[in-house]
Design a protein around this motif. Structure first.
Motif, PDB file in Angstrom:
ATOM      1  N   SER A 416       0.838  -1.207   0.000  1.00 41.56           N
ATOM      2  CA  SER A 416       0.000   0.000   0.000  1.00 41.56           C
ATOM      3  C   SER A 416       0.871   1.254   0.000  1.00 41.56           C
ATOM      4  N   GLY A 417       2.037   1.184   0.667  1.00 41.24           N
ATOM      5  CA  GLY A 417       2.963   2.315   0.652  1.00 41.24           C
ATOM      6  C   GLY A 417       3.545   2.553  -0.721  1.00 41.24           C
ATOM      7  N   ILE A 418       3.938   1.474  -1.404  1.00 40.11           N
ATOM      8  CA  ILE A 418       4.519   1.606  -2.750  1.00 40.11           C
ATOM      9  C   ILE A 418       3.459   2.090  -3.737  1.00 40.11           C
ATOM     10  N   LEU A 419       2.241   1.573  -3.595  1.00 37.92           N
ATOM     11  CA  LEU A 419       1.163   1.947  -4.509  1.00 37.92           C
ATOM     12  C   LEU A 419       0.548   3.303  -4.175  1.00 37.92           C
ATOM     13  N   LYS A 420       0.882   3.806  -2.958  1.00 38.86           N
ATOM     14  CA  LYS A 420       0.315   5.082  -2.479  1.00 38.86           C
ATOM     15  C   LYS A 420      -1.206   5.019  -2.415  1.00 38.86           C
ATOM     16  N   ILE A 421      -1.702   3.947  -1.795  1.00 41.52           N
ATOM     17  CA  ILE A 421      -3.142   3.793  -1.587  1.00 41.52           C
ATOM     18  C   ILE A 421      -3.396   3.515  -0.117  1.00 41.52           C
ATOM     19  N   ASP A 422      -4.658   3.598   0.289  1.00 41.91           N
ATOM     20  CA  ASP A 422      -5.034   3.391   1.687  1.00 41.91           C
ATOM     21  C   ASP A 422      -4.833   1.928   2.076  1.00 41.91           C
ATOM     22  N   GLU A 423      -4.155   1.698   3.203  1.00 42.04           N
ATOM     23  CA  GLU A 423      -3.858   0.333   3.647  1.00 42.04           C
ATOM     24  C   GLU A 423      -5.133  -0.449   3.938  1.00 42.04           C
ATOM     25  N   SER A 424      -6.105   0.200   4.595  1.00 41.58           N
ATOM     26  CA  SER A 424      -7.352  -0.502   4.929  1.00 41.58           C
ATOM     27  C   SER A 424      -8.113  -0.879   3.668  1.00 41.58           C
ATOM     28  N   GLY A 425      -8.010  -0.034   2.634  1.00 39.65           N
ATOM     29  CA  GLY A 425      -8.673  -0.356   1.373  1.00 39.65           C
ATOM     30  C   GLY A 425      -8.081  -1.590   0.724  1.00 39.65           C
ATOM     31  N   LEU A 426      -6.745  -1.706   0.735  1.00 42.82           N
ATOM     32  CA  LEU A 426      -6.091  -2.892   0.173  1.00 42.82           C
ATOM     33  C   LEU A 426      -6.442  -4.134   0.987  1.00 42.82           C
ATOM     34  N   THR A 427      -6.495  -3.980   2.313  1.00 46.51           N
ATOM     35  CA  THR A 427      -6.881  -5.100   3.179  1.00 46.51           C
ATOM     36  C   THR A 427      -8.281  -5.594   2.831  1.00 46.51           C
ATOM     37  N   THR A 428      -9.207  -4.646   2.639  1.00 45.48           N
ATOM     38  CA  THR A 428     -10.585  -5.007   2.290  1.00 45.48           C
ATOM     39  C   THR A 428     -10.640  -5.762   0.969  1.00 45.48           C
ATOM     40  N   LEU A 429      -9.862  -5.295  -0.013  1.00 45.67           N
ATOM     41  CA  LEU A 429      -9.846  -5.945  -1.326  1.00 45.67           C
ATOM     42  C   LEU A 429      -9.256  -7.352  -1.229  1.00 45.67           C
ATOM     43  N   VAL A 430      -8.180  -7.504  -0.483  1.00 48.34           N
ATOM     44  CA  VAL A 430      -7.555  -8.823  -0.298  1.00 48.34           C
ATOM     45  C   VAL A 430      -8.541  -9.790   0.344  1.00 48.34           C
ATOM     46  N   ASN A 431      -9.213  -9.337   1.402  1.00 49.84           N
ATOM     47  CA  ASN A 431     -10.177 -10.203   2.098  1.00 49.84           C
ATOM     48  C   ASN A 431     -11.356 -10.561   1.208  1.00 49.84           C
ATOM     49  N   LYS A 432     -11.783  -9.612   0.360  1.00 51.30           N
ATOM     50  CA  LYS A 432     -12.887  -9.880  -0.563  1.00 51.30           C
ATOM     51  C   LYS A 432     -12.505 -10.985  -1.547  1.00 51.30           C
ATOM     52  N   LEU A 433     -11.309 -10.892  -2.110  1.00 50.85           N
ATOM     53  CA  LEU A 433     -10.853 -11.915  -3.051  1.00 50.85           C
ATOM     54  C   LEU A 433     -10.685 -13.263  -2.371  1.00 50.85           C
ATOM     55  N   LYS A 434     -10.230 -13.237  -1.127  1.00 52.28           N
ATOM     56  CA  LYS A 434     -10.054 -14.485  -0.381  1.00 52.28           C
ATOM     57  C   LYS A 434     -11.416 -15.143  -0.134  1.00 52.28           C
ATOM     58  N   ARG A 435     -12.426 -14.318   0.257  1.00 55.50           N
ATOM     59  CA  ARG A 435     -13.763 -14.876   0.497  1.00 55.50           C
ATOM     60  C   ARG A 435     -14.348 -15.452  -0.786  1.00 55.50           C
ATOM     61  N   GLU A 436     -14.137 -14.765  -1.898  1.00 52.63           N
ATOM     62  CA  GLU A 436     -14.654 -15.259  -3.172  1.00 52.63           C
ATOM     63  C   GLU A 436     -14.045 -16.608  -3.527  1.00 52.63           C
ATOM     64  N   ARG A 437     -12.742 -16.746  -3.277  1.00 52.79           N
ATOM     65  CA  ARG A 437     -12.090 -18.018  -3.593  1.00 52.79           C
ATOM     66  C   ARG A 437     -12.585 -19.134  -2.680  1.00 52.79           C
TER      67      ARG A 437
END
Length: 641
Positions: A416-437
């Motif tokens: 998230s630091g390298i991408l310059k995006i919100d850490e909580s937003g990346l966490t939410t996206l990761v968890n969403k993809l994990k739940r889908e799988r």
């Protein structure tokens, strides 16, 4: 399948000190033998072999098992391969159960291919060193590339002459099947005439885990030749490319020792690094990594370092298979060789020690490197950057093991630091993809409920010694240890100690399923009159039973032989503590169970509504208290606060 009679014959002949002594220098210490563990680096020996119990245990890394398990672990053999290795050592004839005609035919073809490949390798090696064409063309080429004779001999390199049927004629002369030779890729047919398939090529034999030759890689020598640079064996009964890594047979012990596998692309990379003394290296053959290859690596280590060329093609090749490696729980690092070099040329250019130093200093984190590469390709394109975020989240969602949670969170923070995006937003996206799988997998299992071949309902690692910290499990293990050690001894005129323990356990249960399975297995042996002991259970068909038998039976320390002289001086006739051990093990076990029943009864009492229910629970409390006091009087102490 090997028959039970043959397995029994093998286990009866086994001398674990002889078997382990083939690979480890052992010194006698008391009743046991001690040496440096072959499974991890250590200066002070902590690897113990018990000839009386026929088991080994390393108190440094925790590895343990019987003689068959040692051969399996050290040589990375299957159970059957390990049994066959031991049988060969003791000249025991293997008797196998009857198989179907189809399976028997497949086995015969596989055996024929292995025999054929062994013959072909000897023929190729002889061509390389004993023919004028071989020495002047192929051997001189290898020496020009810097390969010494000892490494050529180690990897059994060879040469197929330019003559159209040099090998083919030799195969026919020695009555080999041309059909099998075609299946093995050694012979090809054109216009009803058979030709050598690898004419004018240097031959790299490919070995399986047990050192048998299952195929070949054939490299062209002439630079102006329009033919493909390499020809590989076609897939057949013994050669499946997706399940093979070149050099594994020669690298397995070094990988175990250094707890790291170096992965390169080509055959010559492996041979050159071995020649330089860097032996924990295997090659993918320039193809994308497969799940079977990654699992083959994981059998030896969880640490994978990929060493590829630094050009764009090398980078892209290195990044393939990353997600699968993460799913397999591998810790992946990447090293890119500079200046248009490959590992073969670079190690020859700078030498072995600088090469190792270069690898150690230039290991890049795989996920971060992949992110940097993708961001560089995306440039200022917003759509491409968005795709990079999704790709990174997809990669991070592949961490699925509980022990990888902290690692995943650290990667989310860095990315998230390298991408310059919100850490909580990346966490939410990761968890969403994990739940889908997970949802997709659950749906797949509902539609296809049959377990996969080789799947096990019980995958508990019975070697996890950290579980000993849990008191309930510790007391259960301690009781079963006493049963294994003393069960066949006499308790009184009518009973053995096993009989006594079984009677005492009628009102109690073993909660850990693995331990309960061990107890039931012991009972099955006992009531069939088969004299169960640690040795008997060491060779049980159930792997969980075998592991627990080892875990419960060997201790790091033993009484010094000098203790016997002290006992004699104190006029003590013997050191038989079996009755005391069984009694105390049972009492501590029962106290733990009573304590749990106390807690459950107290919770029920707090929830009780009617007076009658309360009185019944108070009576139970009194019975438990009386039993606890009876046991603690025997022990002479109160153990619970």
């Amino acid at each position: 399948m090997i028959t039970q009679q043959t397995i029994q014959q093998i286990t009866n002949r086994i001398d674990i000190v002889e078997i382990v002594g083939e690979f480890v220098k052992l010194k006698k210490r008391g009743a046991n033998y001690l040496g440096n563990c072959p499974f991890h680096n250590e200066k002070s020996p902590s690897f113990t072999v018990s000839p009386s119990k026929e088991i080994y245990k390393c108190f440094g890394c925790g590895k343990s098992g019987n003689a068959v398990g040692f051969v399996m672990e050290h040589e990375k053999y299957s159970y059957v391969e390990a049994l066959k290795w031991i049988a060969t050592r003791y000249n025991i004839e293997i008797e196998e159960t009857v198989t179907s005609p189809e399976v028997k035919q497949q086995q015969q073809v596989a055996e024929s291919l292995l025999i054929l490949n062994s013959f072909a390798q000897k023929h190729f090696s002889k061509n390389l060193t004993e023919t004028e064409e071989g020495t002047s063309v192929a051997l001189s080429y290898l020496k020009h590339r810097g390969f010494r004779e000892e490494v050529i001999e180690k990897f059994q390199l060879g040469y197929n002459l330019e003559a159209k049927d040099d090998l083919t004629a030799s195969l026919i002369k020695n009555q080999f099947s041309i059909e099998i030779a075609q299946k093995g890729g050694l012979v090809t047919e054109r216009n009803d005439t058979f030709y050598d398939n690898y004419r004018g090529r240097i031959i790299f034999p490919i070995h399986n885990q047990s050192g048998k030759i299952i195929g070949f890689g054939a490299r062209v020598i002439k630079s102006n030749d329009k033919a493909p640079k390499y020809i590989n064996t076609p897939e057949n009964e013994v050669y499946v490319k997706s399940k093979i890594l070149y050099g594994t047979y020669f690298a397995r012990q070094a990988i175990n020792k250094f707890d790291e596998c170096l992965l390169v692309e080509g055959y010559t990379d492996v041979v050159s690094l071995h020649q330089a003394g860097i032996e924990n290296v295997v090659a993918s053959g320039g193809t994308s990594l497969t799940i079977d290859q990654l699992r083959l690596i994981r059998k030896h280590t969880n640490n994978l370092t990929i060493i590829y060329d630094g050009d764009d093609a090398g980078v892209k090749a290195a990044l393939r298979g990353l997600d699968m490696a993460l799913e397999e729980g591998l810790n992946v690092k990447l090293v890119l060789i500079p200046d248009n070099e490959d590992p073969d040329s670079y190690v020859k250019k700078i030498g072995a020690t600088p090469f190792r130093a270069f690898v150690d200093a230039n290991k890049k984190d795989f996920i971060i490197f992949q992110l940097e590469v993708m961001l560089k390709d995306a440039g200022n394109d917003t759509a491409k950057k968005s795709a990079v975020v999704n790709q990174v989240a997809e990669t991070l969602s592949k961490f699925h093991r509980a022990e990888d949670f902290t690692k995943q969170q650290d990667y989310i923070r860095q990315c998230s630091g390298i991408l310059k995006i919100d850490e909580s937003g990346l966490t939410t996206l990761v968890n969403k993809l994990k739940r889908e799988r997970i949802t997709k997998e659950e749906n797949r299992q509902i539609n296809n409920p049959d377990p996969q071949p080789g799947a096990s309902e019980n995958t508990v690692d019975t070697d996890d010694t950290s579980s000993l910290l849990i008191n309930d499990e510790y007391q259960e293990k301690n009781l079963l240890r006493a049963l294994l050690e003393y069960g066949l001894l006499t308790w009184d005129e009518e009973r053995t100690m096993a009989d006594y323990i079984f009677e005492e356990l009628e009102q109690y249960s073993i909660e850990d399923p693995n331990l309960d399975n061990l107890l039931q297995t012991y009972k099955d042996y006992y009531y069939k009159g088969q004299q169960p002991s640690t040795k008997t259970l060491l060779y049980d068909e159930n792997e969980s039973v075998r592991k627990l038998a080892v875990l419960l039976s060997i201790q790091q320390y033993e009484l010094s032989p000098r203790w016997d002289s002290k006992i004699e001086g104190m006029n003590i006739n013997n050191r038989d503590i079996s009755r005391q051990d069984v009694t105390m093990s049972l009492n501590y076990f029962k106290l733990r169970k009573i304590k749990k029943m106390f807690d459950e009864n107290q919770r029920d009492l707090e929830k009780a509504i009617s007076f009658e229910e309360q009185m019944d629970l108070i009576k139970i409390h009194k019975v438990l208290k009386d039993e606890e006091q009876k046991i603690t009087r025997q022990l002479g102490t109160v153990i619970f606060k």
